[in-house]
Design a protein around this motif. Structure first.
Motif, PDB file in Angstrom:
ATOM      1  N   LEU A 192       0.824  -1.219   0.000  1.00  8.53           N
ATOM      2  CA  LEU A 192       0.000   0.000   0.000  1.00  8.53           C
ATOM      3  C   LEU A 192       0.851   1.260   0.000  1.00  8.53           C
ATOM      4  CD1 LEU A 192      -2.906  -0.557   2.570  1.00  8.53           C
ATOM      5  CD2 LEU A 192      -2.976  -0.791   0.110  1.00  8.53           C
ATOM      6  N   PHE A 193       2.006   1.196   0.673  1.00  9.23           N
ATOM      7  CA  PHE A 193       2.833   2.388   0.850  1.00  9.23           C
ATOM      8  C   PHE A 193       3.991   2.461  -0.148  1.00  9.23           C
ATOM      9  CE2 PHE A 193       0.699   1.790   4.862  1.00  9.23           C
ATOM     10  CZ  PHE A 193       0.328   3.084   5.207  1.00  9.23           C
ATOM     11  N   GLU A 194       4.141   1.418  -0.969  1.00 10.84           N
ATOM     12  CA  GLU A 194       5.276   1.330  -1.863  1.00 10.84           C
ATOM     13  C   GLU A 194       5.038   2.108  -3.158  1.00 10.84           C
ATOM     14  OE1 GLU A 194       7.634  -2.692  -2.107  1.00 10.84           O
ATOM     15  OE2 GLU A 194       6.294  -2.466  -3.815  1.00 10.84           O
ATOM     16  N   ASN A 195       3.786   2.100  -3.651  1.00 13.87           N
ATOM     17  CA  ASN A 195       3.385   2.861  -4.838  1.00 13.87           C
ATOM     18  C   ASN A 195       4.060   2.411  -6.125  1.00 13.87           C
ATOM     19  OD1 ASN A 195       1.654   4.857  -3.392  1.00 13.87           O
ATOM     20  ND2 ASN A 195       3.598   5.302  -2.386  1.00 13.87           N
ATOM     21  N   ASP A 196       4.267   1.121  -6.281  1.00 12.39           N
ATOM     22  CA  ASP A 196       4.716   0.581  -7.565  1.00 12.39           C
ATOM     23  C   ASP A 196       3.530   0.691  -8.539  1.00 12.39           C
ATOM     24  OD1 ASP A 196       5.345  -1.143  -9.758  1.00 12.39           O
ATOM     25  OD2 ASP A 196       6.765  -2.226  -8.483  1.00 12.39           O
ATOM     26  N   LEU A 197       3.795   1.284  -9.715  1.00 14.10           N
ATOM     27  CA  LEU A 197       2.709   1.478 -10.692  1.00 14.10           C
ATOM     28  C   LEU A 197       1.984   0.188 -11.043  1.00 14.10           C
ATOM     29  CD1 LEU A 197       3.989   4.072 -13.285  1.00 14.10           C
ATOM     30  CD2 LEU A 197       1.797   4.097 -12.117  1.00 14.10           C
TER      31      LEU A 197
END
Lengths: 792, 340
Positions: free
Chosen positions: B328-333
């Motif tokens: 959720l916090f990593e923000n990998d597209l």
């Protein structure tokens, strides 16, 4: 907390399946996490006595045992070292199954048939962590008086169900078998059996010859002591060991085991001192100035004057409610024991335990609050058990220092109020019945009002709402209906700023931007990597999780760049991101909270340029009804010096936009070119114009003129446009820059800007006589301001 | 003369029939009907006719002119139709070729979940309230009836900024602020960011999100609490969802409960997601404790109410079947773009 179902059944007749019992317990307020059978697989392992041991004729490491199984004898070949003639051991006979599911048959060991196998703790499925290495590694030797031919499943309670319950913080009284038994009895509406204690009808008070107790602190609510003469220190009986084992406690010796047993059974932590090691005839409970003491676990502890100690009058012998000292430990030589059953104030124990970094079974119980009334009963229960198992002889008399006995809490409960509060309709008798099941004393005083006396161990019951919960959970939360609330009609809904935030997000999403979610923490190092000096307004945490999370962020840009870096390094070729989140700034006034400012950050990398991002910002501005924002070259050091702008609406700063500075690109491991814009959400909202007004459509045609202007490269297009706009007057409807050209036919250091101007009058058709003077004025002004020429 | 006119007509119609292109059609019109056209010239000879013949021939001539004009129009339409058909047949495209791409983004799944929750409660007349994330201890603990000595206040559990200022550990302080600022009746939710000193792992994060709900009015019952939250669960997880309320303990509610819902994956039969229990724990709730009401200036003899709180990250994970909170916090597209 681990609860043995077999032990529980000694108090309450639980005659339903363990799973169903677990459900009932959970739904009445004692949450059952798991139900586990000690050793599910074990079958056909019986007790046998080794009568004879002979060396195996063909193998040095094997011996041949003749084993008396009660009804028959059989030969077992083993390599175990700890077996001896006369030992009673668990024998897995033909057709037996061990804990790991292995089937046991008859095996030929170098010419001799072995009709089974001796078993270790592990093969029986017992918890190996609770035994010494010595016992764990060998065959499990059972006590001498164990009957032969008995199924160990029954003997060792391997079929017991261990219930792991999660207790809530307020139910300190449930931290025991008896506590859970009371809850079980109430939930099942069954009676609970009594337990036996040492009779207090004693003729003598010999204890006075041995000991006196002084309590010099409010943090000790009660101190009960009993003195016992030790007959022998030896392992406790098997039945006691098994109950300890099934509660997750390691058996040690008969005296220590009894103190643990009573703690598990009644919830009262007990401690046993070696009387002779006390070297004193008194126990004084007080704080001391001593700096160090060694606890039972052989660790030197730093103590201080805030910690309550049990002393012998001069030195500490135990840390009250936490752990005893090694200086008064029970040993094989112990001949006299002082049994302590005390109640220490929960916060005192909690703080001491916290300072020491030492949490024990005892301190965990005291921290939650132990009923002072329990100390006396527990001392007598332990005395009874120590005498019964033959460990001790009792010295007459009991010391009980109990300065302020607990007062009984009395409350009233109005049945009508209860029904209105919960939303059900129980009769007074039903309400009273549920409370009685939980050992409350209930008396009706008419009109549905009940007078209630709270049992001393229910320290959590303080107000009528607490009683309401007791009745409701006995009635069953599941039996309460679900209703739709009444009361006033309420419109609710989002505020304008909440709607605006949603709308901005939707615009960004519609333009292909992905919303991110990043942490609020940053650090000096991470902020410095942004090429900016550290602000004095940073909110620094007292106890961060590491330096890299020690500051509350004052910009969203850093995290956005981290997102880009991660995606770039994972080979995602391009990305468009945004986030709306708070940034944090210390307040100058100490009586105020830090300032939290919501910001909007937008970023891109991949095939885009500055104008892609600027275009996105312009859409947001248009959407916000802002049509006269200016982008002025300049901005923070995070951004490329030649490619950054500060966005203003008149004198209000909305934010900054630009390409990320090459130094920051390096620091954050970013793609060579990426772009970021940070806007103040608050400023945007305050500037936005959300009401839309209709303007009549024009009825007269527009006239278009194109102007190509030659001027020095460094002159900003926005200034040219502004000059055109000012001099265009009312009839200039719109300006569009449709070409920027440098190259052939344009001198070095110059550029050509081509504009399409749109002229219109709202009440008539314009002709050349209207427009030509305006164009001339524009050109004149451009020449005088920027030395700009019309390109023919 | 009559013969001559009929001949002209037949000749003209034959010419029209041979026209194959629109642009030559006009040539035919000019040839016969133009100023120097054959019919026009023929009609100029009308003057030589006798008085008896003239009306008859005149009528015939007009009929012939109309017939020719009609035929020209018909031929024109026929040719236009033919031309259009020819154009259409040349303009066939492969409609299965891919469309021109336009980028489209999406909200973070956590915020999509929050939006869903908001909609459910907005529909029941709730407002959405916000409050500071960096909060006075009195709002985060004291007014919520948390004992002065409770371990939740320890440095091991709570981030401190100053002795009396913490990063809020729950969204409940927003309730307190609203209760103190406004008079009942109240119906509010407060989704937001909260902090606890948990190290990051697959199910924990020091930064996470909660949503608190509060209702205060005259005559609010525990049955109302059950009804409201049951409705909420059905709207969020589906009509067939069942709820279970287990007694629990919180400092700011009494009685208190935890609500479980039937597992979204197996429907309550038991599976990996629900650890074979058939149930998933979703939220904590209860009737607002009288001490909390009193401290906020609300008379518990007049008003009652309920409150509930839930972990939004957890609900998001459950809803989408996400395996690790860190995603959720990593923000990998490749993660973000799954939630269009």
């Amino acid at each position: 907390m681990l609860v043995s179902l077999n032990w529980l059944k000694e108090y309450v007749d639980i005659n339903i399946a363990p799973y169903d019992f677990g459900e009932i317990l959970t739904m009445s307020g004692t949450k059952v996490e798991t139900l586990t059978v000690v050793s599910e697989n074990v079958a056909n392992i019986l007790t046998g006595k080794i009568k004879k041991i002979e060396q195996h004729p063909n193998a040095d490491k094997l011996v041949v045992c003749t084993v008396d199984m009660g009804s028959d004898e059989r030969v077992i070949v083993t390599a175990a070292k700890n077996v001896f003639e006369g030992a009673i051991v668990p024998v897995a006979v033909d057709g037996a199954v061990t804990a790991n599911g292995m089937n046991i048959g008859t095996n030929d060991f170098r010419g001799i048939l072995s009709y089974g196998m001796f078993c270790s703790i592990e093969e029986l499925g017992m918890d190996t962590n609770l035994f010494s290495k010595e016992i764990m590694e060998g065959i499990y030797i059972l006590p001498e008086d164990t009957p032969l031919g008995m199924d160990v499943k029954e003997l060792l309670w391997l079929d017991d169900v261990i219930i792991d319950v999660e207790l809530t913080a307020n139910r300190s009284d449930c931290q025991s078998i008896i506590g859970i038994a009371k809850e079980s009895a109430a939930a099942l509406d069954l009676p609970i059996r009594d337990f036996e204690i040492y009779s207090t009808e004693e003729k003598n008070n010999d204890i006075a010859d041995y000991l006196s107790v002084k309590v010099n602190s409010d943090a000790c609510e009660r101190y009960v002591a009993k003195v016992l003469k030790v007959k022998r220190v030896e392992p406790s009986p098997l039945w006691m060991q098994i109950k300890l084992l099934n509660s997750g406690v390691r058996p040690i010796n008969n005296i220590v085991d009894v103190t643990n047993y009573v703690m598990l059974e009644l919830g009262q932590p007990l401690h046993a001192f070696d009387y002779n090691s006390l070297k004193s005839k008194e126990i004084v409970v007080r704080t001391t100035d001593d700096k160090k003491m060694i606890t039972l676990d052989d660790k030197e502890r730093e103590i201080n004057a805030s910690m309550l100690m049990i002393t012998n009058g001069s030195v500490p012998v135990a840390i009250a409610g936490v752990m005893g000292g090694v200086n008064s430990e029970i040993t094989d030589q112990t001949s006299l024991v002082v049994l302590e059953s005390a109640c220490f104030y929960k916060n005192s124990v909690r703080l001491t335990s916290k300072q020491l970094g030492l949490r024990t079974e005892a301190s965990a119980r005291f921290e939650k609050g132990v009923d002072p009334e329990l100390a006396g009963v527990a001392a007598l229960r332990a005395t009874y058990l120590l005498e019964k198992i033959g460990a001790c002889e009792v010295v007459g008399g009991l010391i009980d220092v109990y300065p302020q006995p607990v007062k009984t809490t009395k409350l009233t409960l109005d049945t009508n109020w209860f029904n209105a509060f919960i939303g059900i309709s129980l009769s007074e008798a039903e309400v009273a019945g549920f409370l009685k099941r939980l050992s409350f004393t209930v008396k009706s005083i008419g009109d549905g009002i009940l007078e209630i006396e709270v049992p001393s161990y229910r320290q959590d019951i303080e107000v009528r709402e607490d009683l309401a919960e007791e009745v409701a959970r006995m009635f069953g939360y599941d039996n309460i209906p679900g209703t739709i609330m009444g009361g006033e009609t309420m419109t609710g809904g989002k505020t304008p700023i909440q709607k605006y935030e949603d709308a901005l997000k939707n615009v960004l999403v519609g333009q292909g931007y992905f919303e991110t979610l990043t942490s609020s923490f940053t650090s000096e190092k991470r902020l410095s990597a942004l090429n900016t000096s550290l602000s004095e307004e940073l909110v620094r945490l007292v106890n961060p999780l590491g330096e890299e999370n020690s500051i509350m962020r004052n910009t969203l840009i850093g995290h956005q760049l981290e997102v880009i870096s991660l995606n770039y390094n994972r080979k995602n070729p391009s990305g468009h991101f945004f986030e709306i989140a708070n940034t944090y700034f210390a307040s100058a006034a100490p009586e105020e909270l830090p300032v939290e400012e919501k910001k909007l950050v937008i970023s891109t990398y991949g095939n885009d340029d500055y104008f892609e991002l600027k275009g996105m910002v312009e859409i947001l501005l248009t959407y916000s009804g802002i049509d006269n924002a200016s982008f002025v070259a300049g901005g923070s050091d995070i951004l490329h010096p030649g490619r950054k702008a500060t966005i203003y609406l008149e004198d209000v700063k909305l934010g900054e936009i630009g390409e990320v500075h090459p130094a920051v690109v390096k620091n954050y491991d970013l793609p060579k070119r990426c772009y970021v814009c940070e806007l103040s959400f608050k400023a945007l909202y305050e500037c936005c114009v959300t009401d839309k007004k209709f303007v009549d459509l024009p009825r007269f045609p527009a006239s278009n003129r194109d102007l190509a202007i030659l001027l020095k490269s460094e002159i900003p297009a926005a200034s040219v446009e502004n000059t055109i706009r000012i001099n265009g007057g009312d009839i200039l409807e719109s300006i569009e820059l449709f070409d920027v050209y440098t190259g052939e036919q344009i001198p070095d250091g110059y550029k050509s800007l081509a504009y399409a101007l749109n002229f219109r009058h709202f009440e008539r058709t314009l002709n050349d006589d209207d427009i030509n003077p305006v164009i001339e004025k524009i050109l004149e002004e451009l020449k005088s301001s920027f030395d700009a020429q019309l390109r023919e | 003369m009559e013969q001559e006119l009929k001949q002209l007509r037949d000749q003209c119609l034959a010419d029209l029939n041979e026209v194959e292109e629109l642009k030559t059609l006009d040539n035919v019109r000019i040839k016969y009907l133009g100023k120097k056209g054959a019919l026009t010239i023929a009609l100029k000879g009308m003057g030589k006719l006798s008085n008896e013949e003239r009306p008859i021939i005149g009528k015939l001539a007009n009929e012939i002119r109309e017939e020719i004009e009609k035929n020209i129009i018909q031929q024109k339409q026929a040719l236009e139709k033919k031309a259009m058909e020819a154009q259409i047949s040349q303009e066939v495209i492969d409609v299965s070729l891919p469309g021109k791409t336009h980028r489209v983004g999406n909200l973070h799944p956590l915020n999509t979940t929050i939006n869903e929750l908001k909609e459910i409660f907005l529909g029941m007349g709730f407002t959405i309230e916000e409050g500071p994330e960096i909060e006075w201890t009195k709002y985060n603990f004291d007014y919520l009836n948390v004992p002065k000595e409770h371990s939740a206040r320890d440095l091991q559990d709570t981030f401190y900024y100053k002795d009396d200022i913490v990063l809020r550990t729950q969204t409940s302080p927003v309730q307190v602020r609203v209760m103190q600022d406004r008079k009942p009746p109240l119906r509010m939710i407060s989704p937001g960011r909260v902090y606890r000193t948990d190290e990051v792992d697959a199910t924990h994060s020091p930064v996470f999100h909660q949503m608190e709900g509060l209702v205060i009015d005259k005559g609010i019952t525990m049955a109302d609490l059950k009804g409201t939250l049951d409705l909420f669960a059905k709207k969020l997880f589906g009509e067939q969802t069942k709820t279970k309320f287990r007694p629990h303990q919180f400092y700011f509610t009494e009685p208190s409960a935890e609500m479980d819902v039937t597992c979204y994956k197996c429907g309550g039969v038991g599976c990996k997601v629900c650890s074979n229990t058939g149930w998933i724990e979703v939220l904590g709730c209860g009737m607002v404790h009288p001490n909390v009401l009193k401290d906020c200036g609300i008379d518990p003899d007049v008003y009652s109410g309920f409150a509930f709180g839930m972990g939004l990250d957890r609900i998001t994970i459950i809803k989408y079947g996400i395996t690790d909170l860190r995603l959720l916090f990593e923000n990998d597209l490749r993660f973000l773009s799954q939630f269009k």
